[in-house]
Design a protein around this motif. Structure first.
Motif, PDB file in Angstrom:
ATOM      1  N   CYS A  96       0.842  -1.195   0.000  1.00  0.00           N
ATOM      2  CA  CYS A  96       0.000   0.000   0.000  1.00  0.00           C
ATOM      3  C   CYS A  96       0.880   1.250   0.000  1.00  0.00           C
ATOM      4  O   CYS A  96       1.912   1.307   0.673  1.00  0.00           O
ATOM      5  CB  CYS A  96      -0.920   0.010   1.214  1.00  0.00           C
ATOM      6  SG  CYS A  96      -2.230  -1.225   1.138  1.00  0.00           S
ATOM      7  N   GLY A  97       0.448   2.242  -0.761  1.00  0.00           N
ATOM      8  CA  GLY A  97       1.190   3.484  -0.834  1.00  0.00           C
ATOM      9  C   GLY A  97       2.236   3.518  -1.922  1.00  0.00           C
ATOM     10  O   GLY A  97       2.880   4.554  -2.137  1.00  0.00           O
ATOM     11  N   THR A 157      -5.672   3.678   3.257  1.00  0.00           N
ATOM     12  CA  THR A 157      -6.303   4.595   4.211  1.00  0.00           C
ATOM     13  C   THR A 157      -7.790   4.800   3.944  1.00  0.00           C
ATOM     14  O   THR A 157      -8.393   5.699   4.512  1.00  0.00           O
ATOM     15  CB  THR A 157      -5.604   5.963   4.168  1.00  0.00           C
ATOM     16  OG1 THR A 157      -5.754   6.541   2.866  1.00  0.00           O
ATOM     17  CG2 THR A 157      -4.117   5.837   4.491  1.00  0.00           C
ATOM     18  N   SER A 202      -3.995   3.164  -1.216  1.00  0.00           N
ATOM     19  CA  SER A 202      -3.229   3.883  -0.201  1.00  0.00           C
ATOM     20  C   SER A 202      -3.280   3.194   1.151  1.00  0.00           C
ATOM     21  O   SER A 202      -2.445   3.442   2.030  1.00  0.00           O
ATOM     22  CB  SER A 202      -3.766   5.316  -0.055  1.00  0.00           C
ATOM     23  OG  SER A 202      -5.028   5.325   0.608  1.00  0.00           O
TER      24      SER A 202
END
Length: 300
Positions: free
Chosen positions: A10-11, A49, A47
């Motif tokens: 992620c990210g 989030t 992400s």
């Protein structure tokens, strides 16, 4: 083997990998993918989030795409990649539940339909959340984005009396005018408006509420300008205003299919478009991090 964009952390952007071809489960079909857009929802889910929680990695992102069935039928399809375990549209071949596949009309421009997709569905749904826009003065916030561009055109197609587009950049305002809207920056906003389509929230939503005529409605479907808005009680009460929330997640698959069919028909007839950039699938990593607001569409 097939080519797929695989997100392992992620990210970070996904990377191209070779994977075994998917095997469709009962009730699913294989789609040879032609194009898959990179959308804000894809970026949010990846992400880690988002309100759906961090996705299980590795996975293939992509909540929608277009392609062909084995018999050559052109289709649009949706996935739940990033929201639930499983792979999405950013692969050369995908397995998709039949209910999430929509047959497209003859002549539908596939890459454009991919670029419009769920953004245009959101615009269409928001326009009708408070009743038909026919005869109304419609104010569209975030008019430079895909949802805003679609909302301008769909409001006019539905018979809106006037569409006022709000966008930050001069180029976005000029494009909104080319689509048939009157375009202004937020600090020059005037009313009255009957309906506000709001994909941004924050301070622009508060400003838009102040130019709604009594009994008017703001439909919110995003928060790109901020998760909260400085809305005062006196404005709401004095105008008996309504604020509605809209999400595509509340649509049945049948309703979504009907809306995609309408959007594709408009696109095929040259009545509906959105700015977008076709990008070769091999450039997925750079397209993923491209800072420009134009919709990036991976092509196979």
């Amino acid at each position: 083997m097939i080519s797929a964009a695989v997100l392992r952390e992620c990210g970070r952007p996904p990377a191209l990998e070779e994977r075994p071809a998917p095997v469709p489960a009962d009730g699913s079909v294989l789609v040879d993918v032609v194009a898959a857009p990179i959308t804000p929802l894809d970026l949010l889910c990846a992400s880690g989030t988002s309100y759906f929680g961090a996705p299980a990695t590795p996975y293939v992102p992509g909540v929608q795409g277009v392609g062909h069935l084995a018999d050559g039928t052109a289709v649009w399809f949706a996935t739940s990649a990033g929201m639930r375990p499983g792979d999405g549209s950013m692969a050369s071949v995908v397995a998709v539940p039949s209910n999430d596949v929509v047959t497209l009309p003859p002549g539908a421009p596939l890459v454009l339909v991919a670029a419009l997709g769920l953004s245009a569905v959101a615009a269409l749904g928001a326009l009708h959340a408070a009743g038909s826009p026919e005869g109304k003065h419609v104010l569209v916030l975030g008019a430079g984005g895909a949802v805003g561009q679609a909302a301008i055109q769909l409001a006019l197609l539905a018979g809106a009396r006037r569409v006022i587009a709000v966008a930050r950049s001069g180029s976005a305002r000029r494009h909104a005018e080319s689509l048939g809207a009157a375009a202004v920056p937020i600090d020059e906003l005037e009313g009255p408006a009957d309906l506000v389509i709001d994909p941004v929230f924050g301070a622009p939503a508060a400003a838009a509420l102040r130019v709604l005529r009594p009994g008017g409605t703001l439909v919110n479907l995003g928060s790109s300008a901020g998760p909260t808005a400085p809305i005062d009680s006196a404005t709401l009460r004095s105008g008996s205003l309504q604020i509605l929330g809209y999400t595509n997640n509340a649509l049945s698959w049948r309703r979504r299919a009907t809306m995609i069919s309408e959007i594709a028909a408009h696109a095929a007839a040259g009545r509906l478009t959105v700015t977008h950039t076709p990008v070769p699938f091999g450039s997925v990593a750079s397209a993923w991090t491209d800072p420009t607001p134009t919709r990036q569409v991976l092509t196979f």
